[in-house]
Design an enzyme around this catalytic site. Structure first.
Site: not given
Length: 160
Positions: A12, A103, A109, A132, A135
């Protein structure tokens, strides 16, 4: 029948804007556990961000998320878990997906929960619940849609 082995990851804008010196280090960490099949660096337009996050429209964090995701470049990546290649060659493991391993690798998250999980990327690089740092697709259906969004021809060119 083989399950869908890919997932979409995004590095991100907070990483690229404030921690750009860490990108190579992060890519190396990713490559230690995952194969990067495709990657690019882009800046999402407002319309693209709204389309990508359309499922979050109406949620309390939606506007903040859209604003954040359009403030700088992102790096979407198509990944597969390296252990899938080994497992697929050795047996018929039914957990042939990269979604959960990715993940797990990035962590929760929420920043505070991520910081409690030793070794996760969000705990190390995330600065808030919105910022965070990473993704990860949440399901096979999401992964397919998200890969097609950023890499429209990848899946059709990589059918087995």
């Amino acid at each position: 029948m083989n399950k869908f082995k890919y997932t979409l990851a995004i590095i991100k804008p907070d990483i690229l804007v404030k921690q750009n010196q860490n990108v190579d280090k992060i890519i190396n960490k990713i490559e230690s556990k995952f194969i990067i099949h495709q990657r690019k660096q882009i800046k999402l337009s407002l319309e693209e961000a709204e389309q990508f996050y359309k499922d979050h429209r109406g949620k309390f964090f939606y506007e903040r998320l859209i604003s954040f995701m359009t403030r700088g470049d992102i790096i979407p990546l198509i990944l597969s878990d390296k252990s899938l290649e080994i497992n697929n060659n050795n047996n018929n493991n039914n957990n042939n997906t990269s979604i959960k391993p990715w993940r797990d690798f990035i962590g929760p998250t929420h920043r505070d929960k991520a910081r409690e999980q030793i070794g996760c990327l969000r705990g190390e690089y995330g600065t808030s619940d919105t910022r965070n740092a990473f993704h990860g697709s949440g399901s096979e259906e999401e992964a397919i849609d998200e890969i097609n969004f950023f890499f429209p021809h990848f899946l059709e060119n990589n059918k087995k």
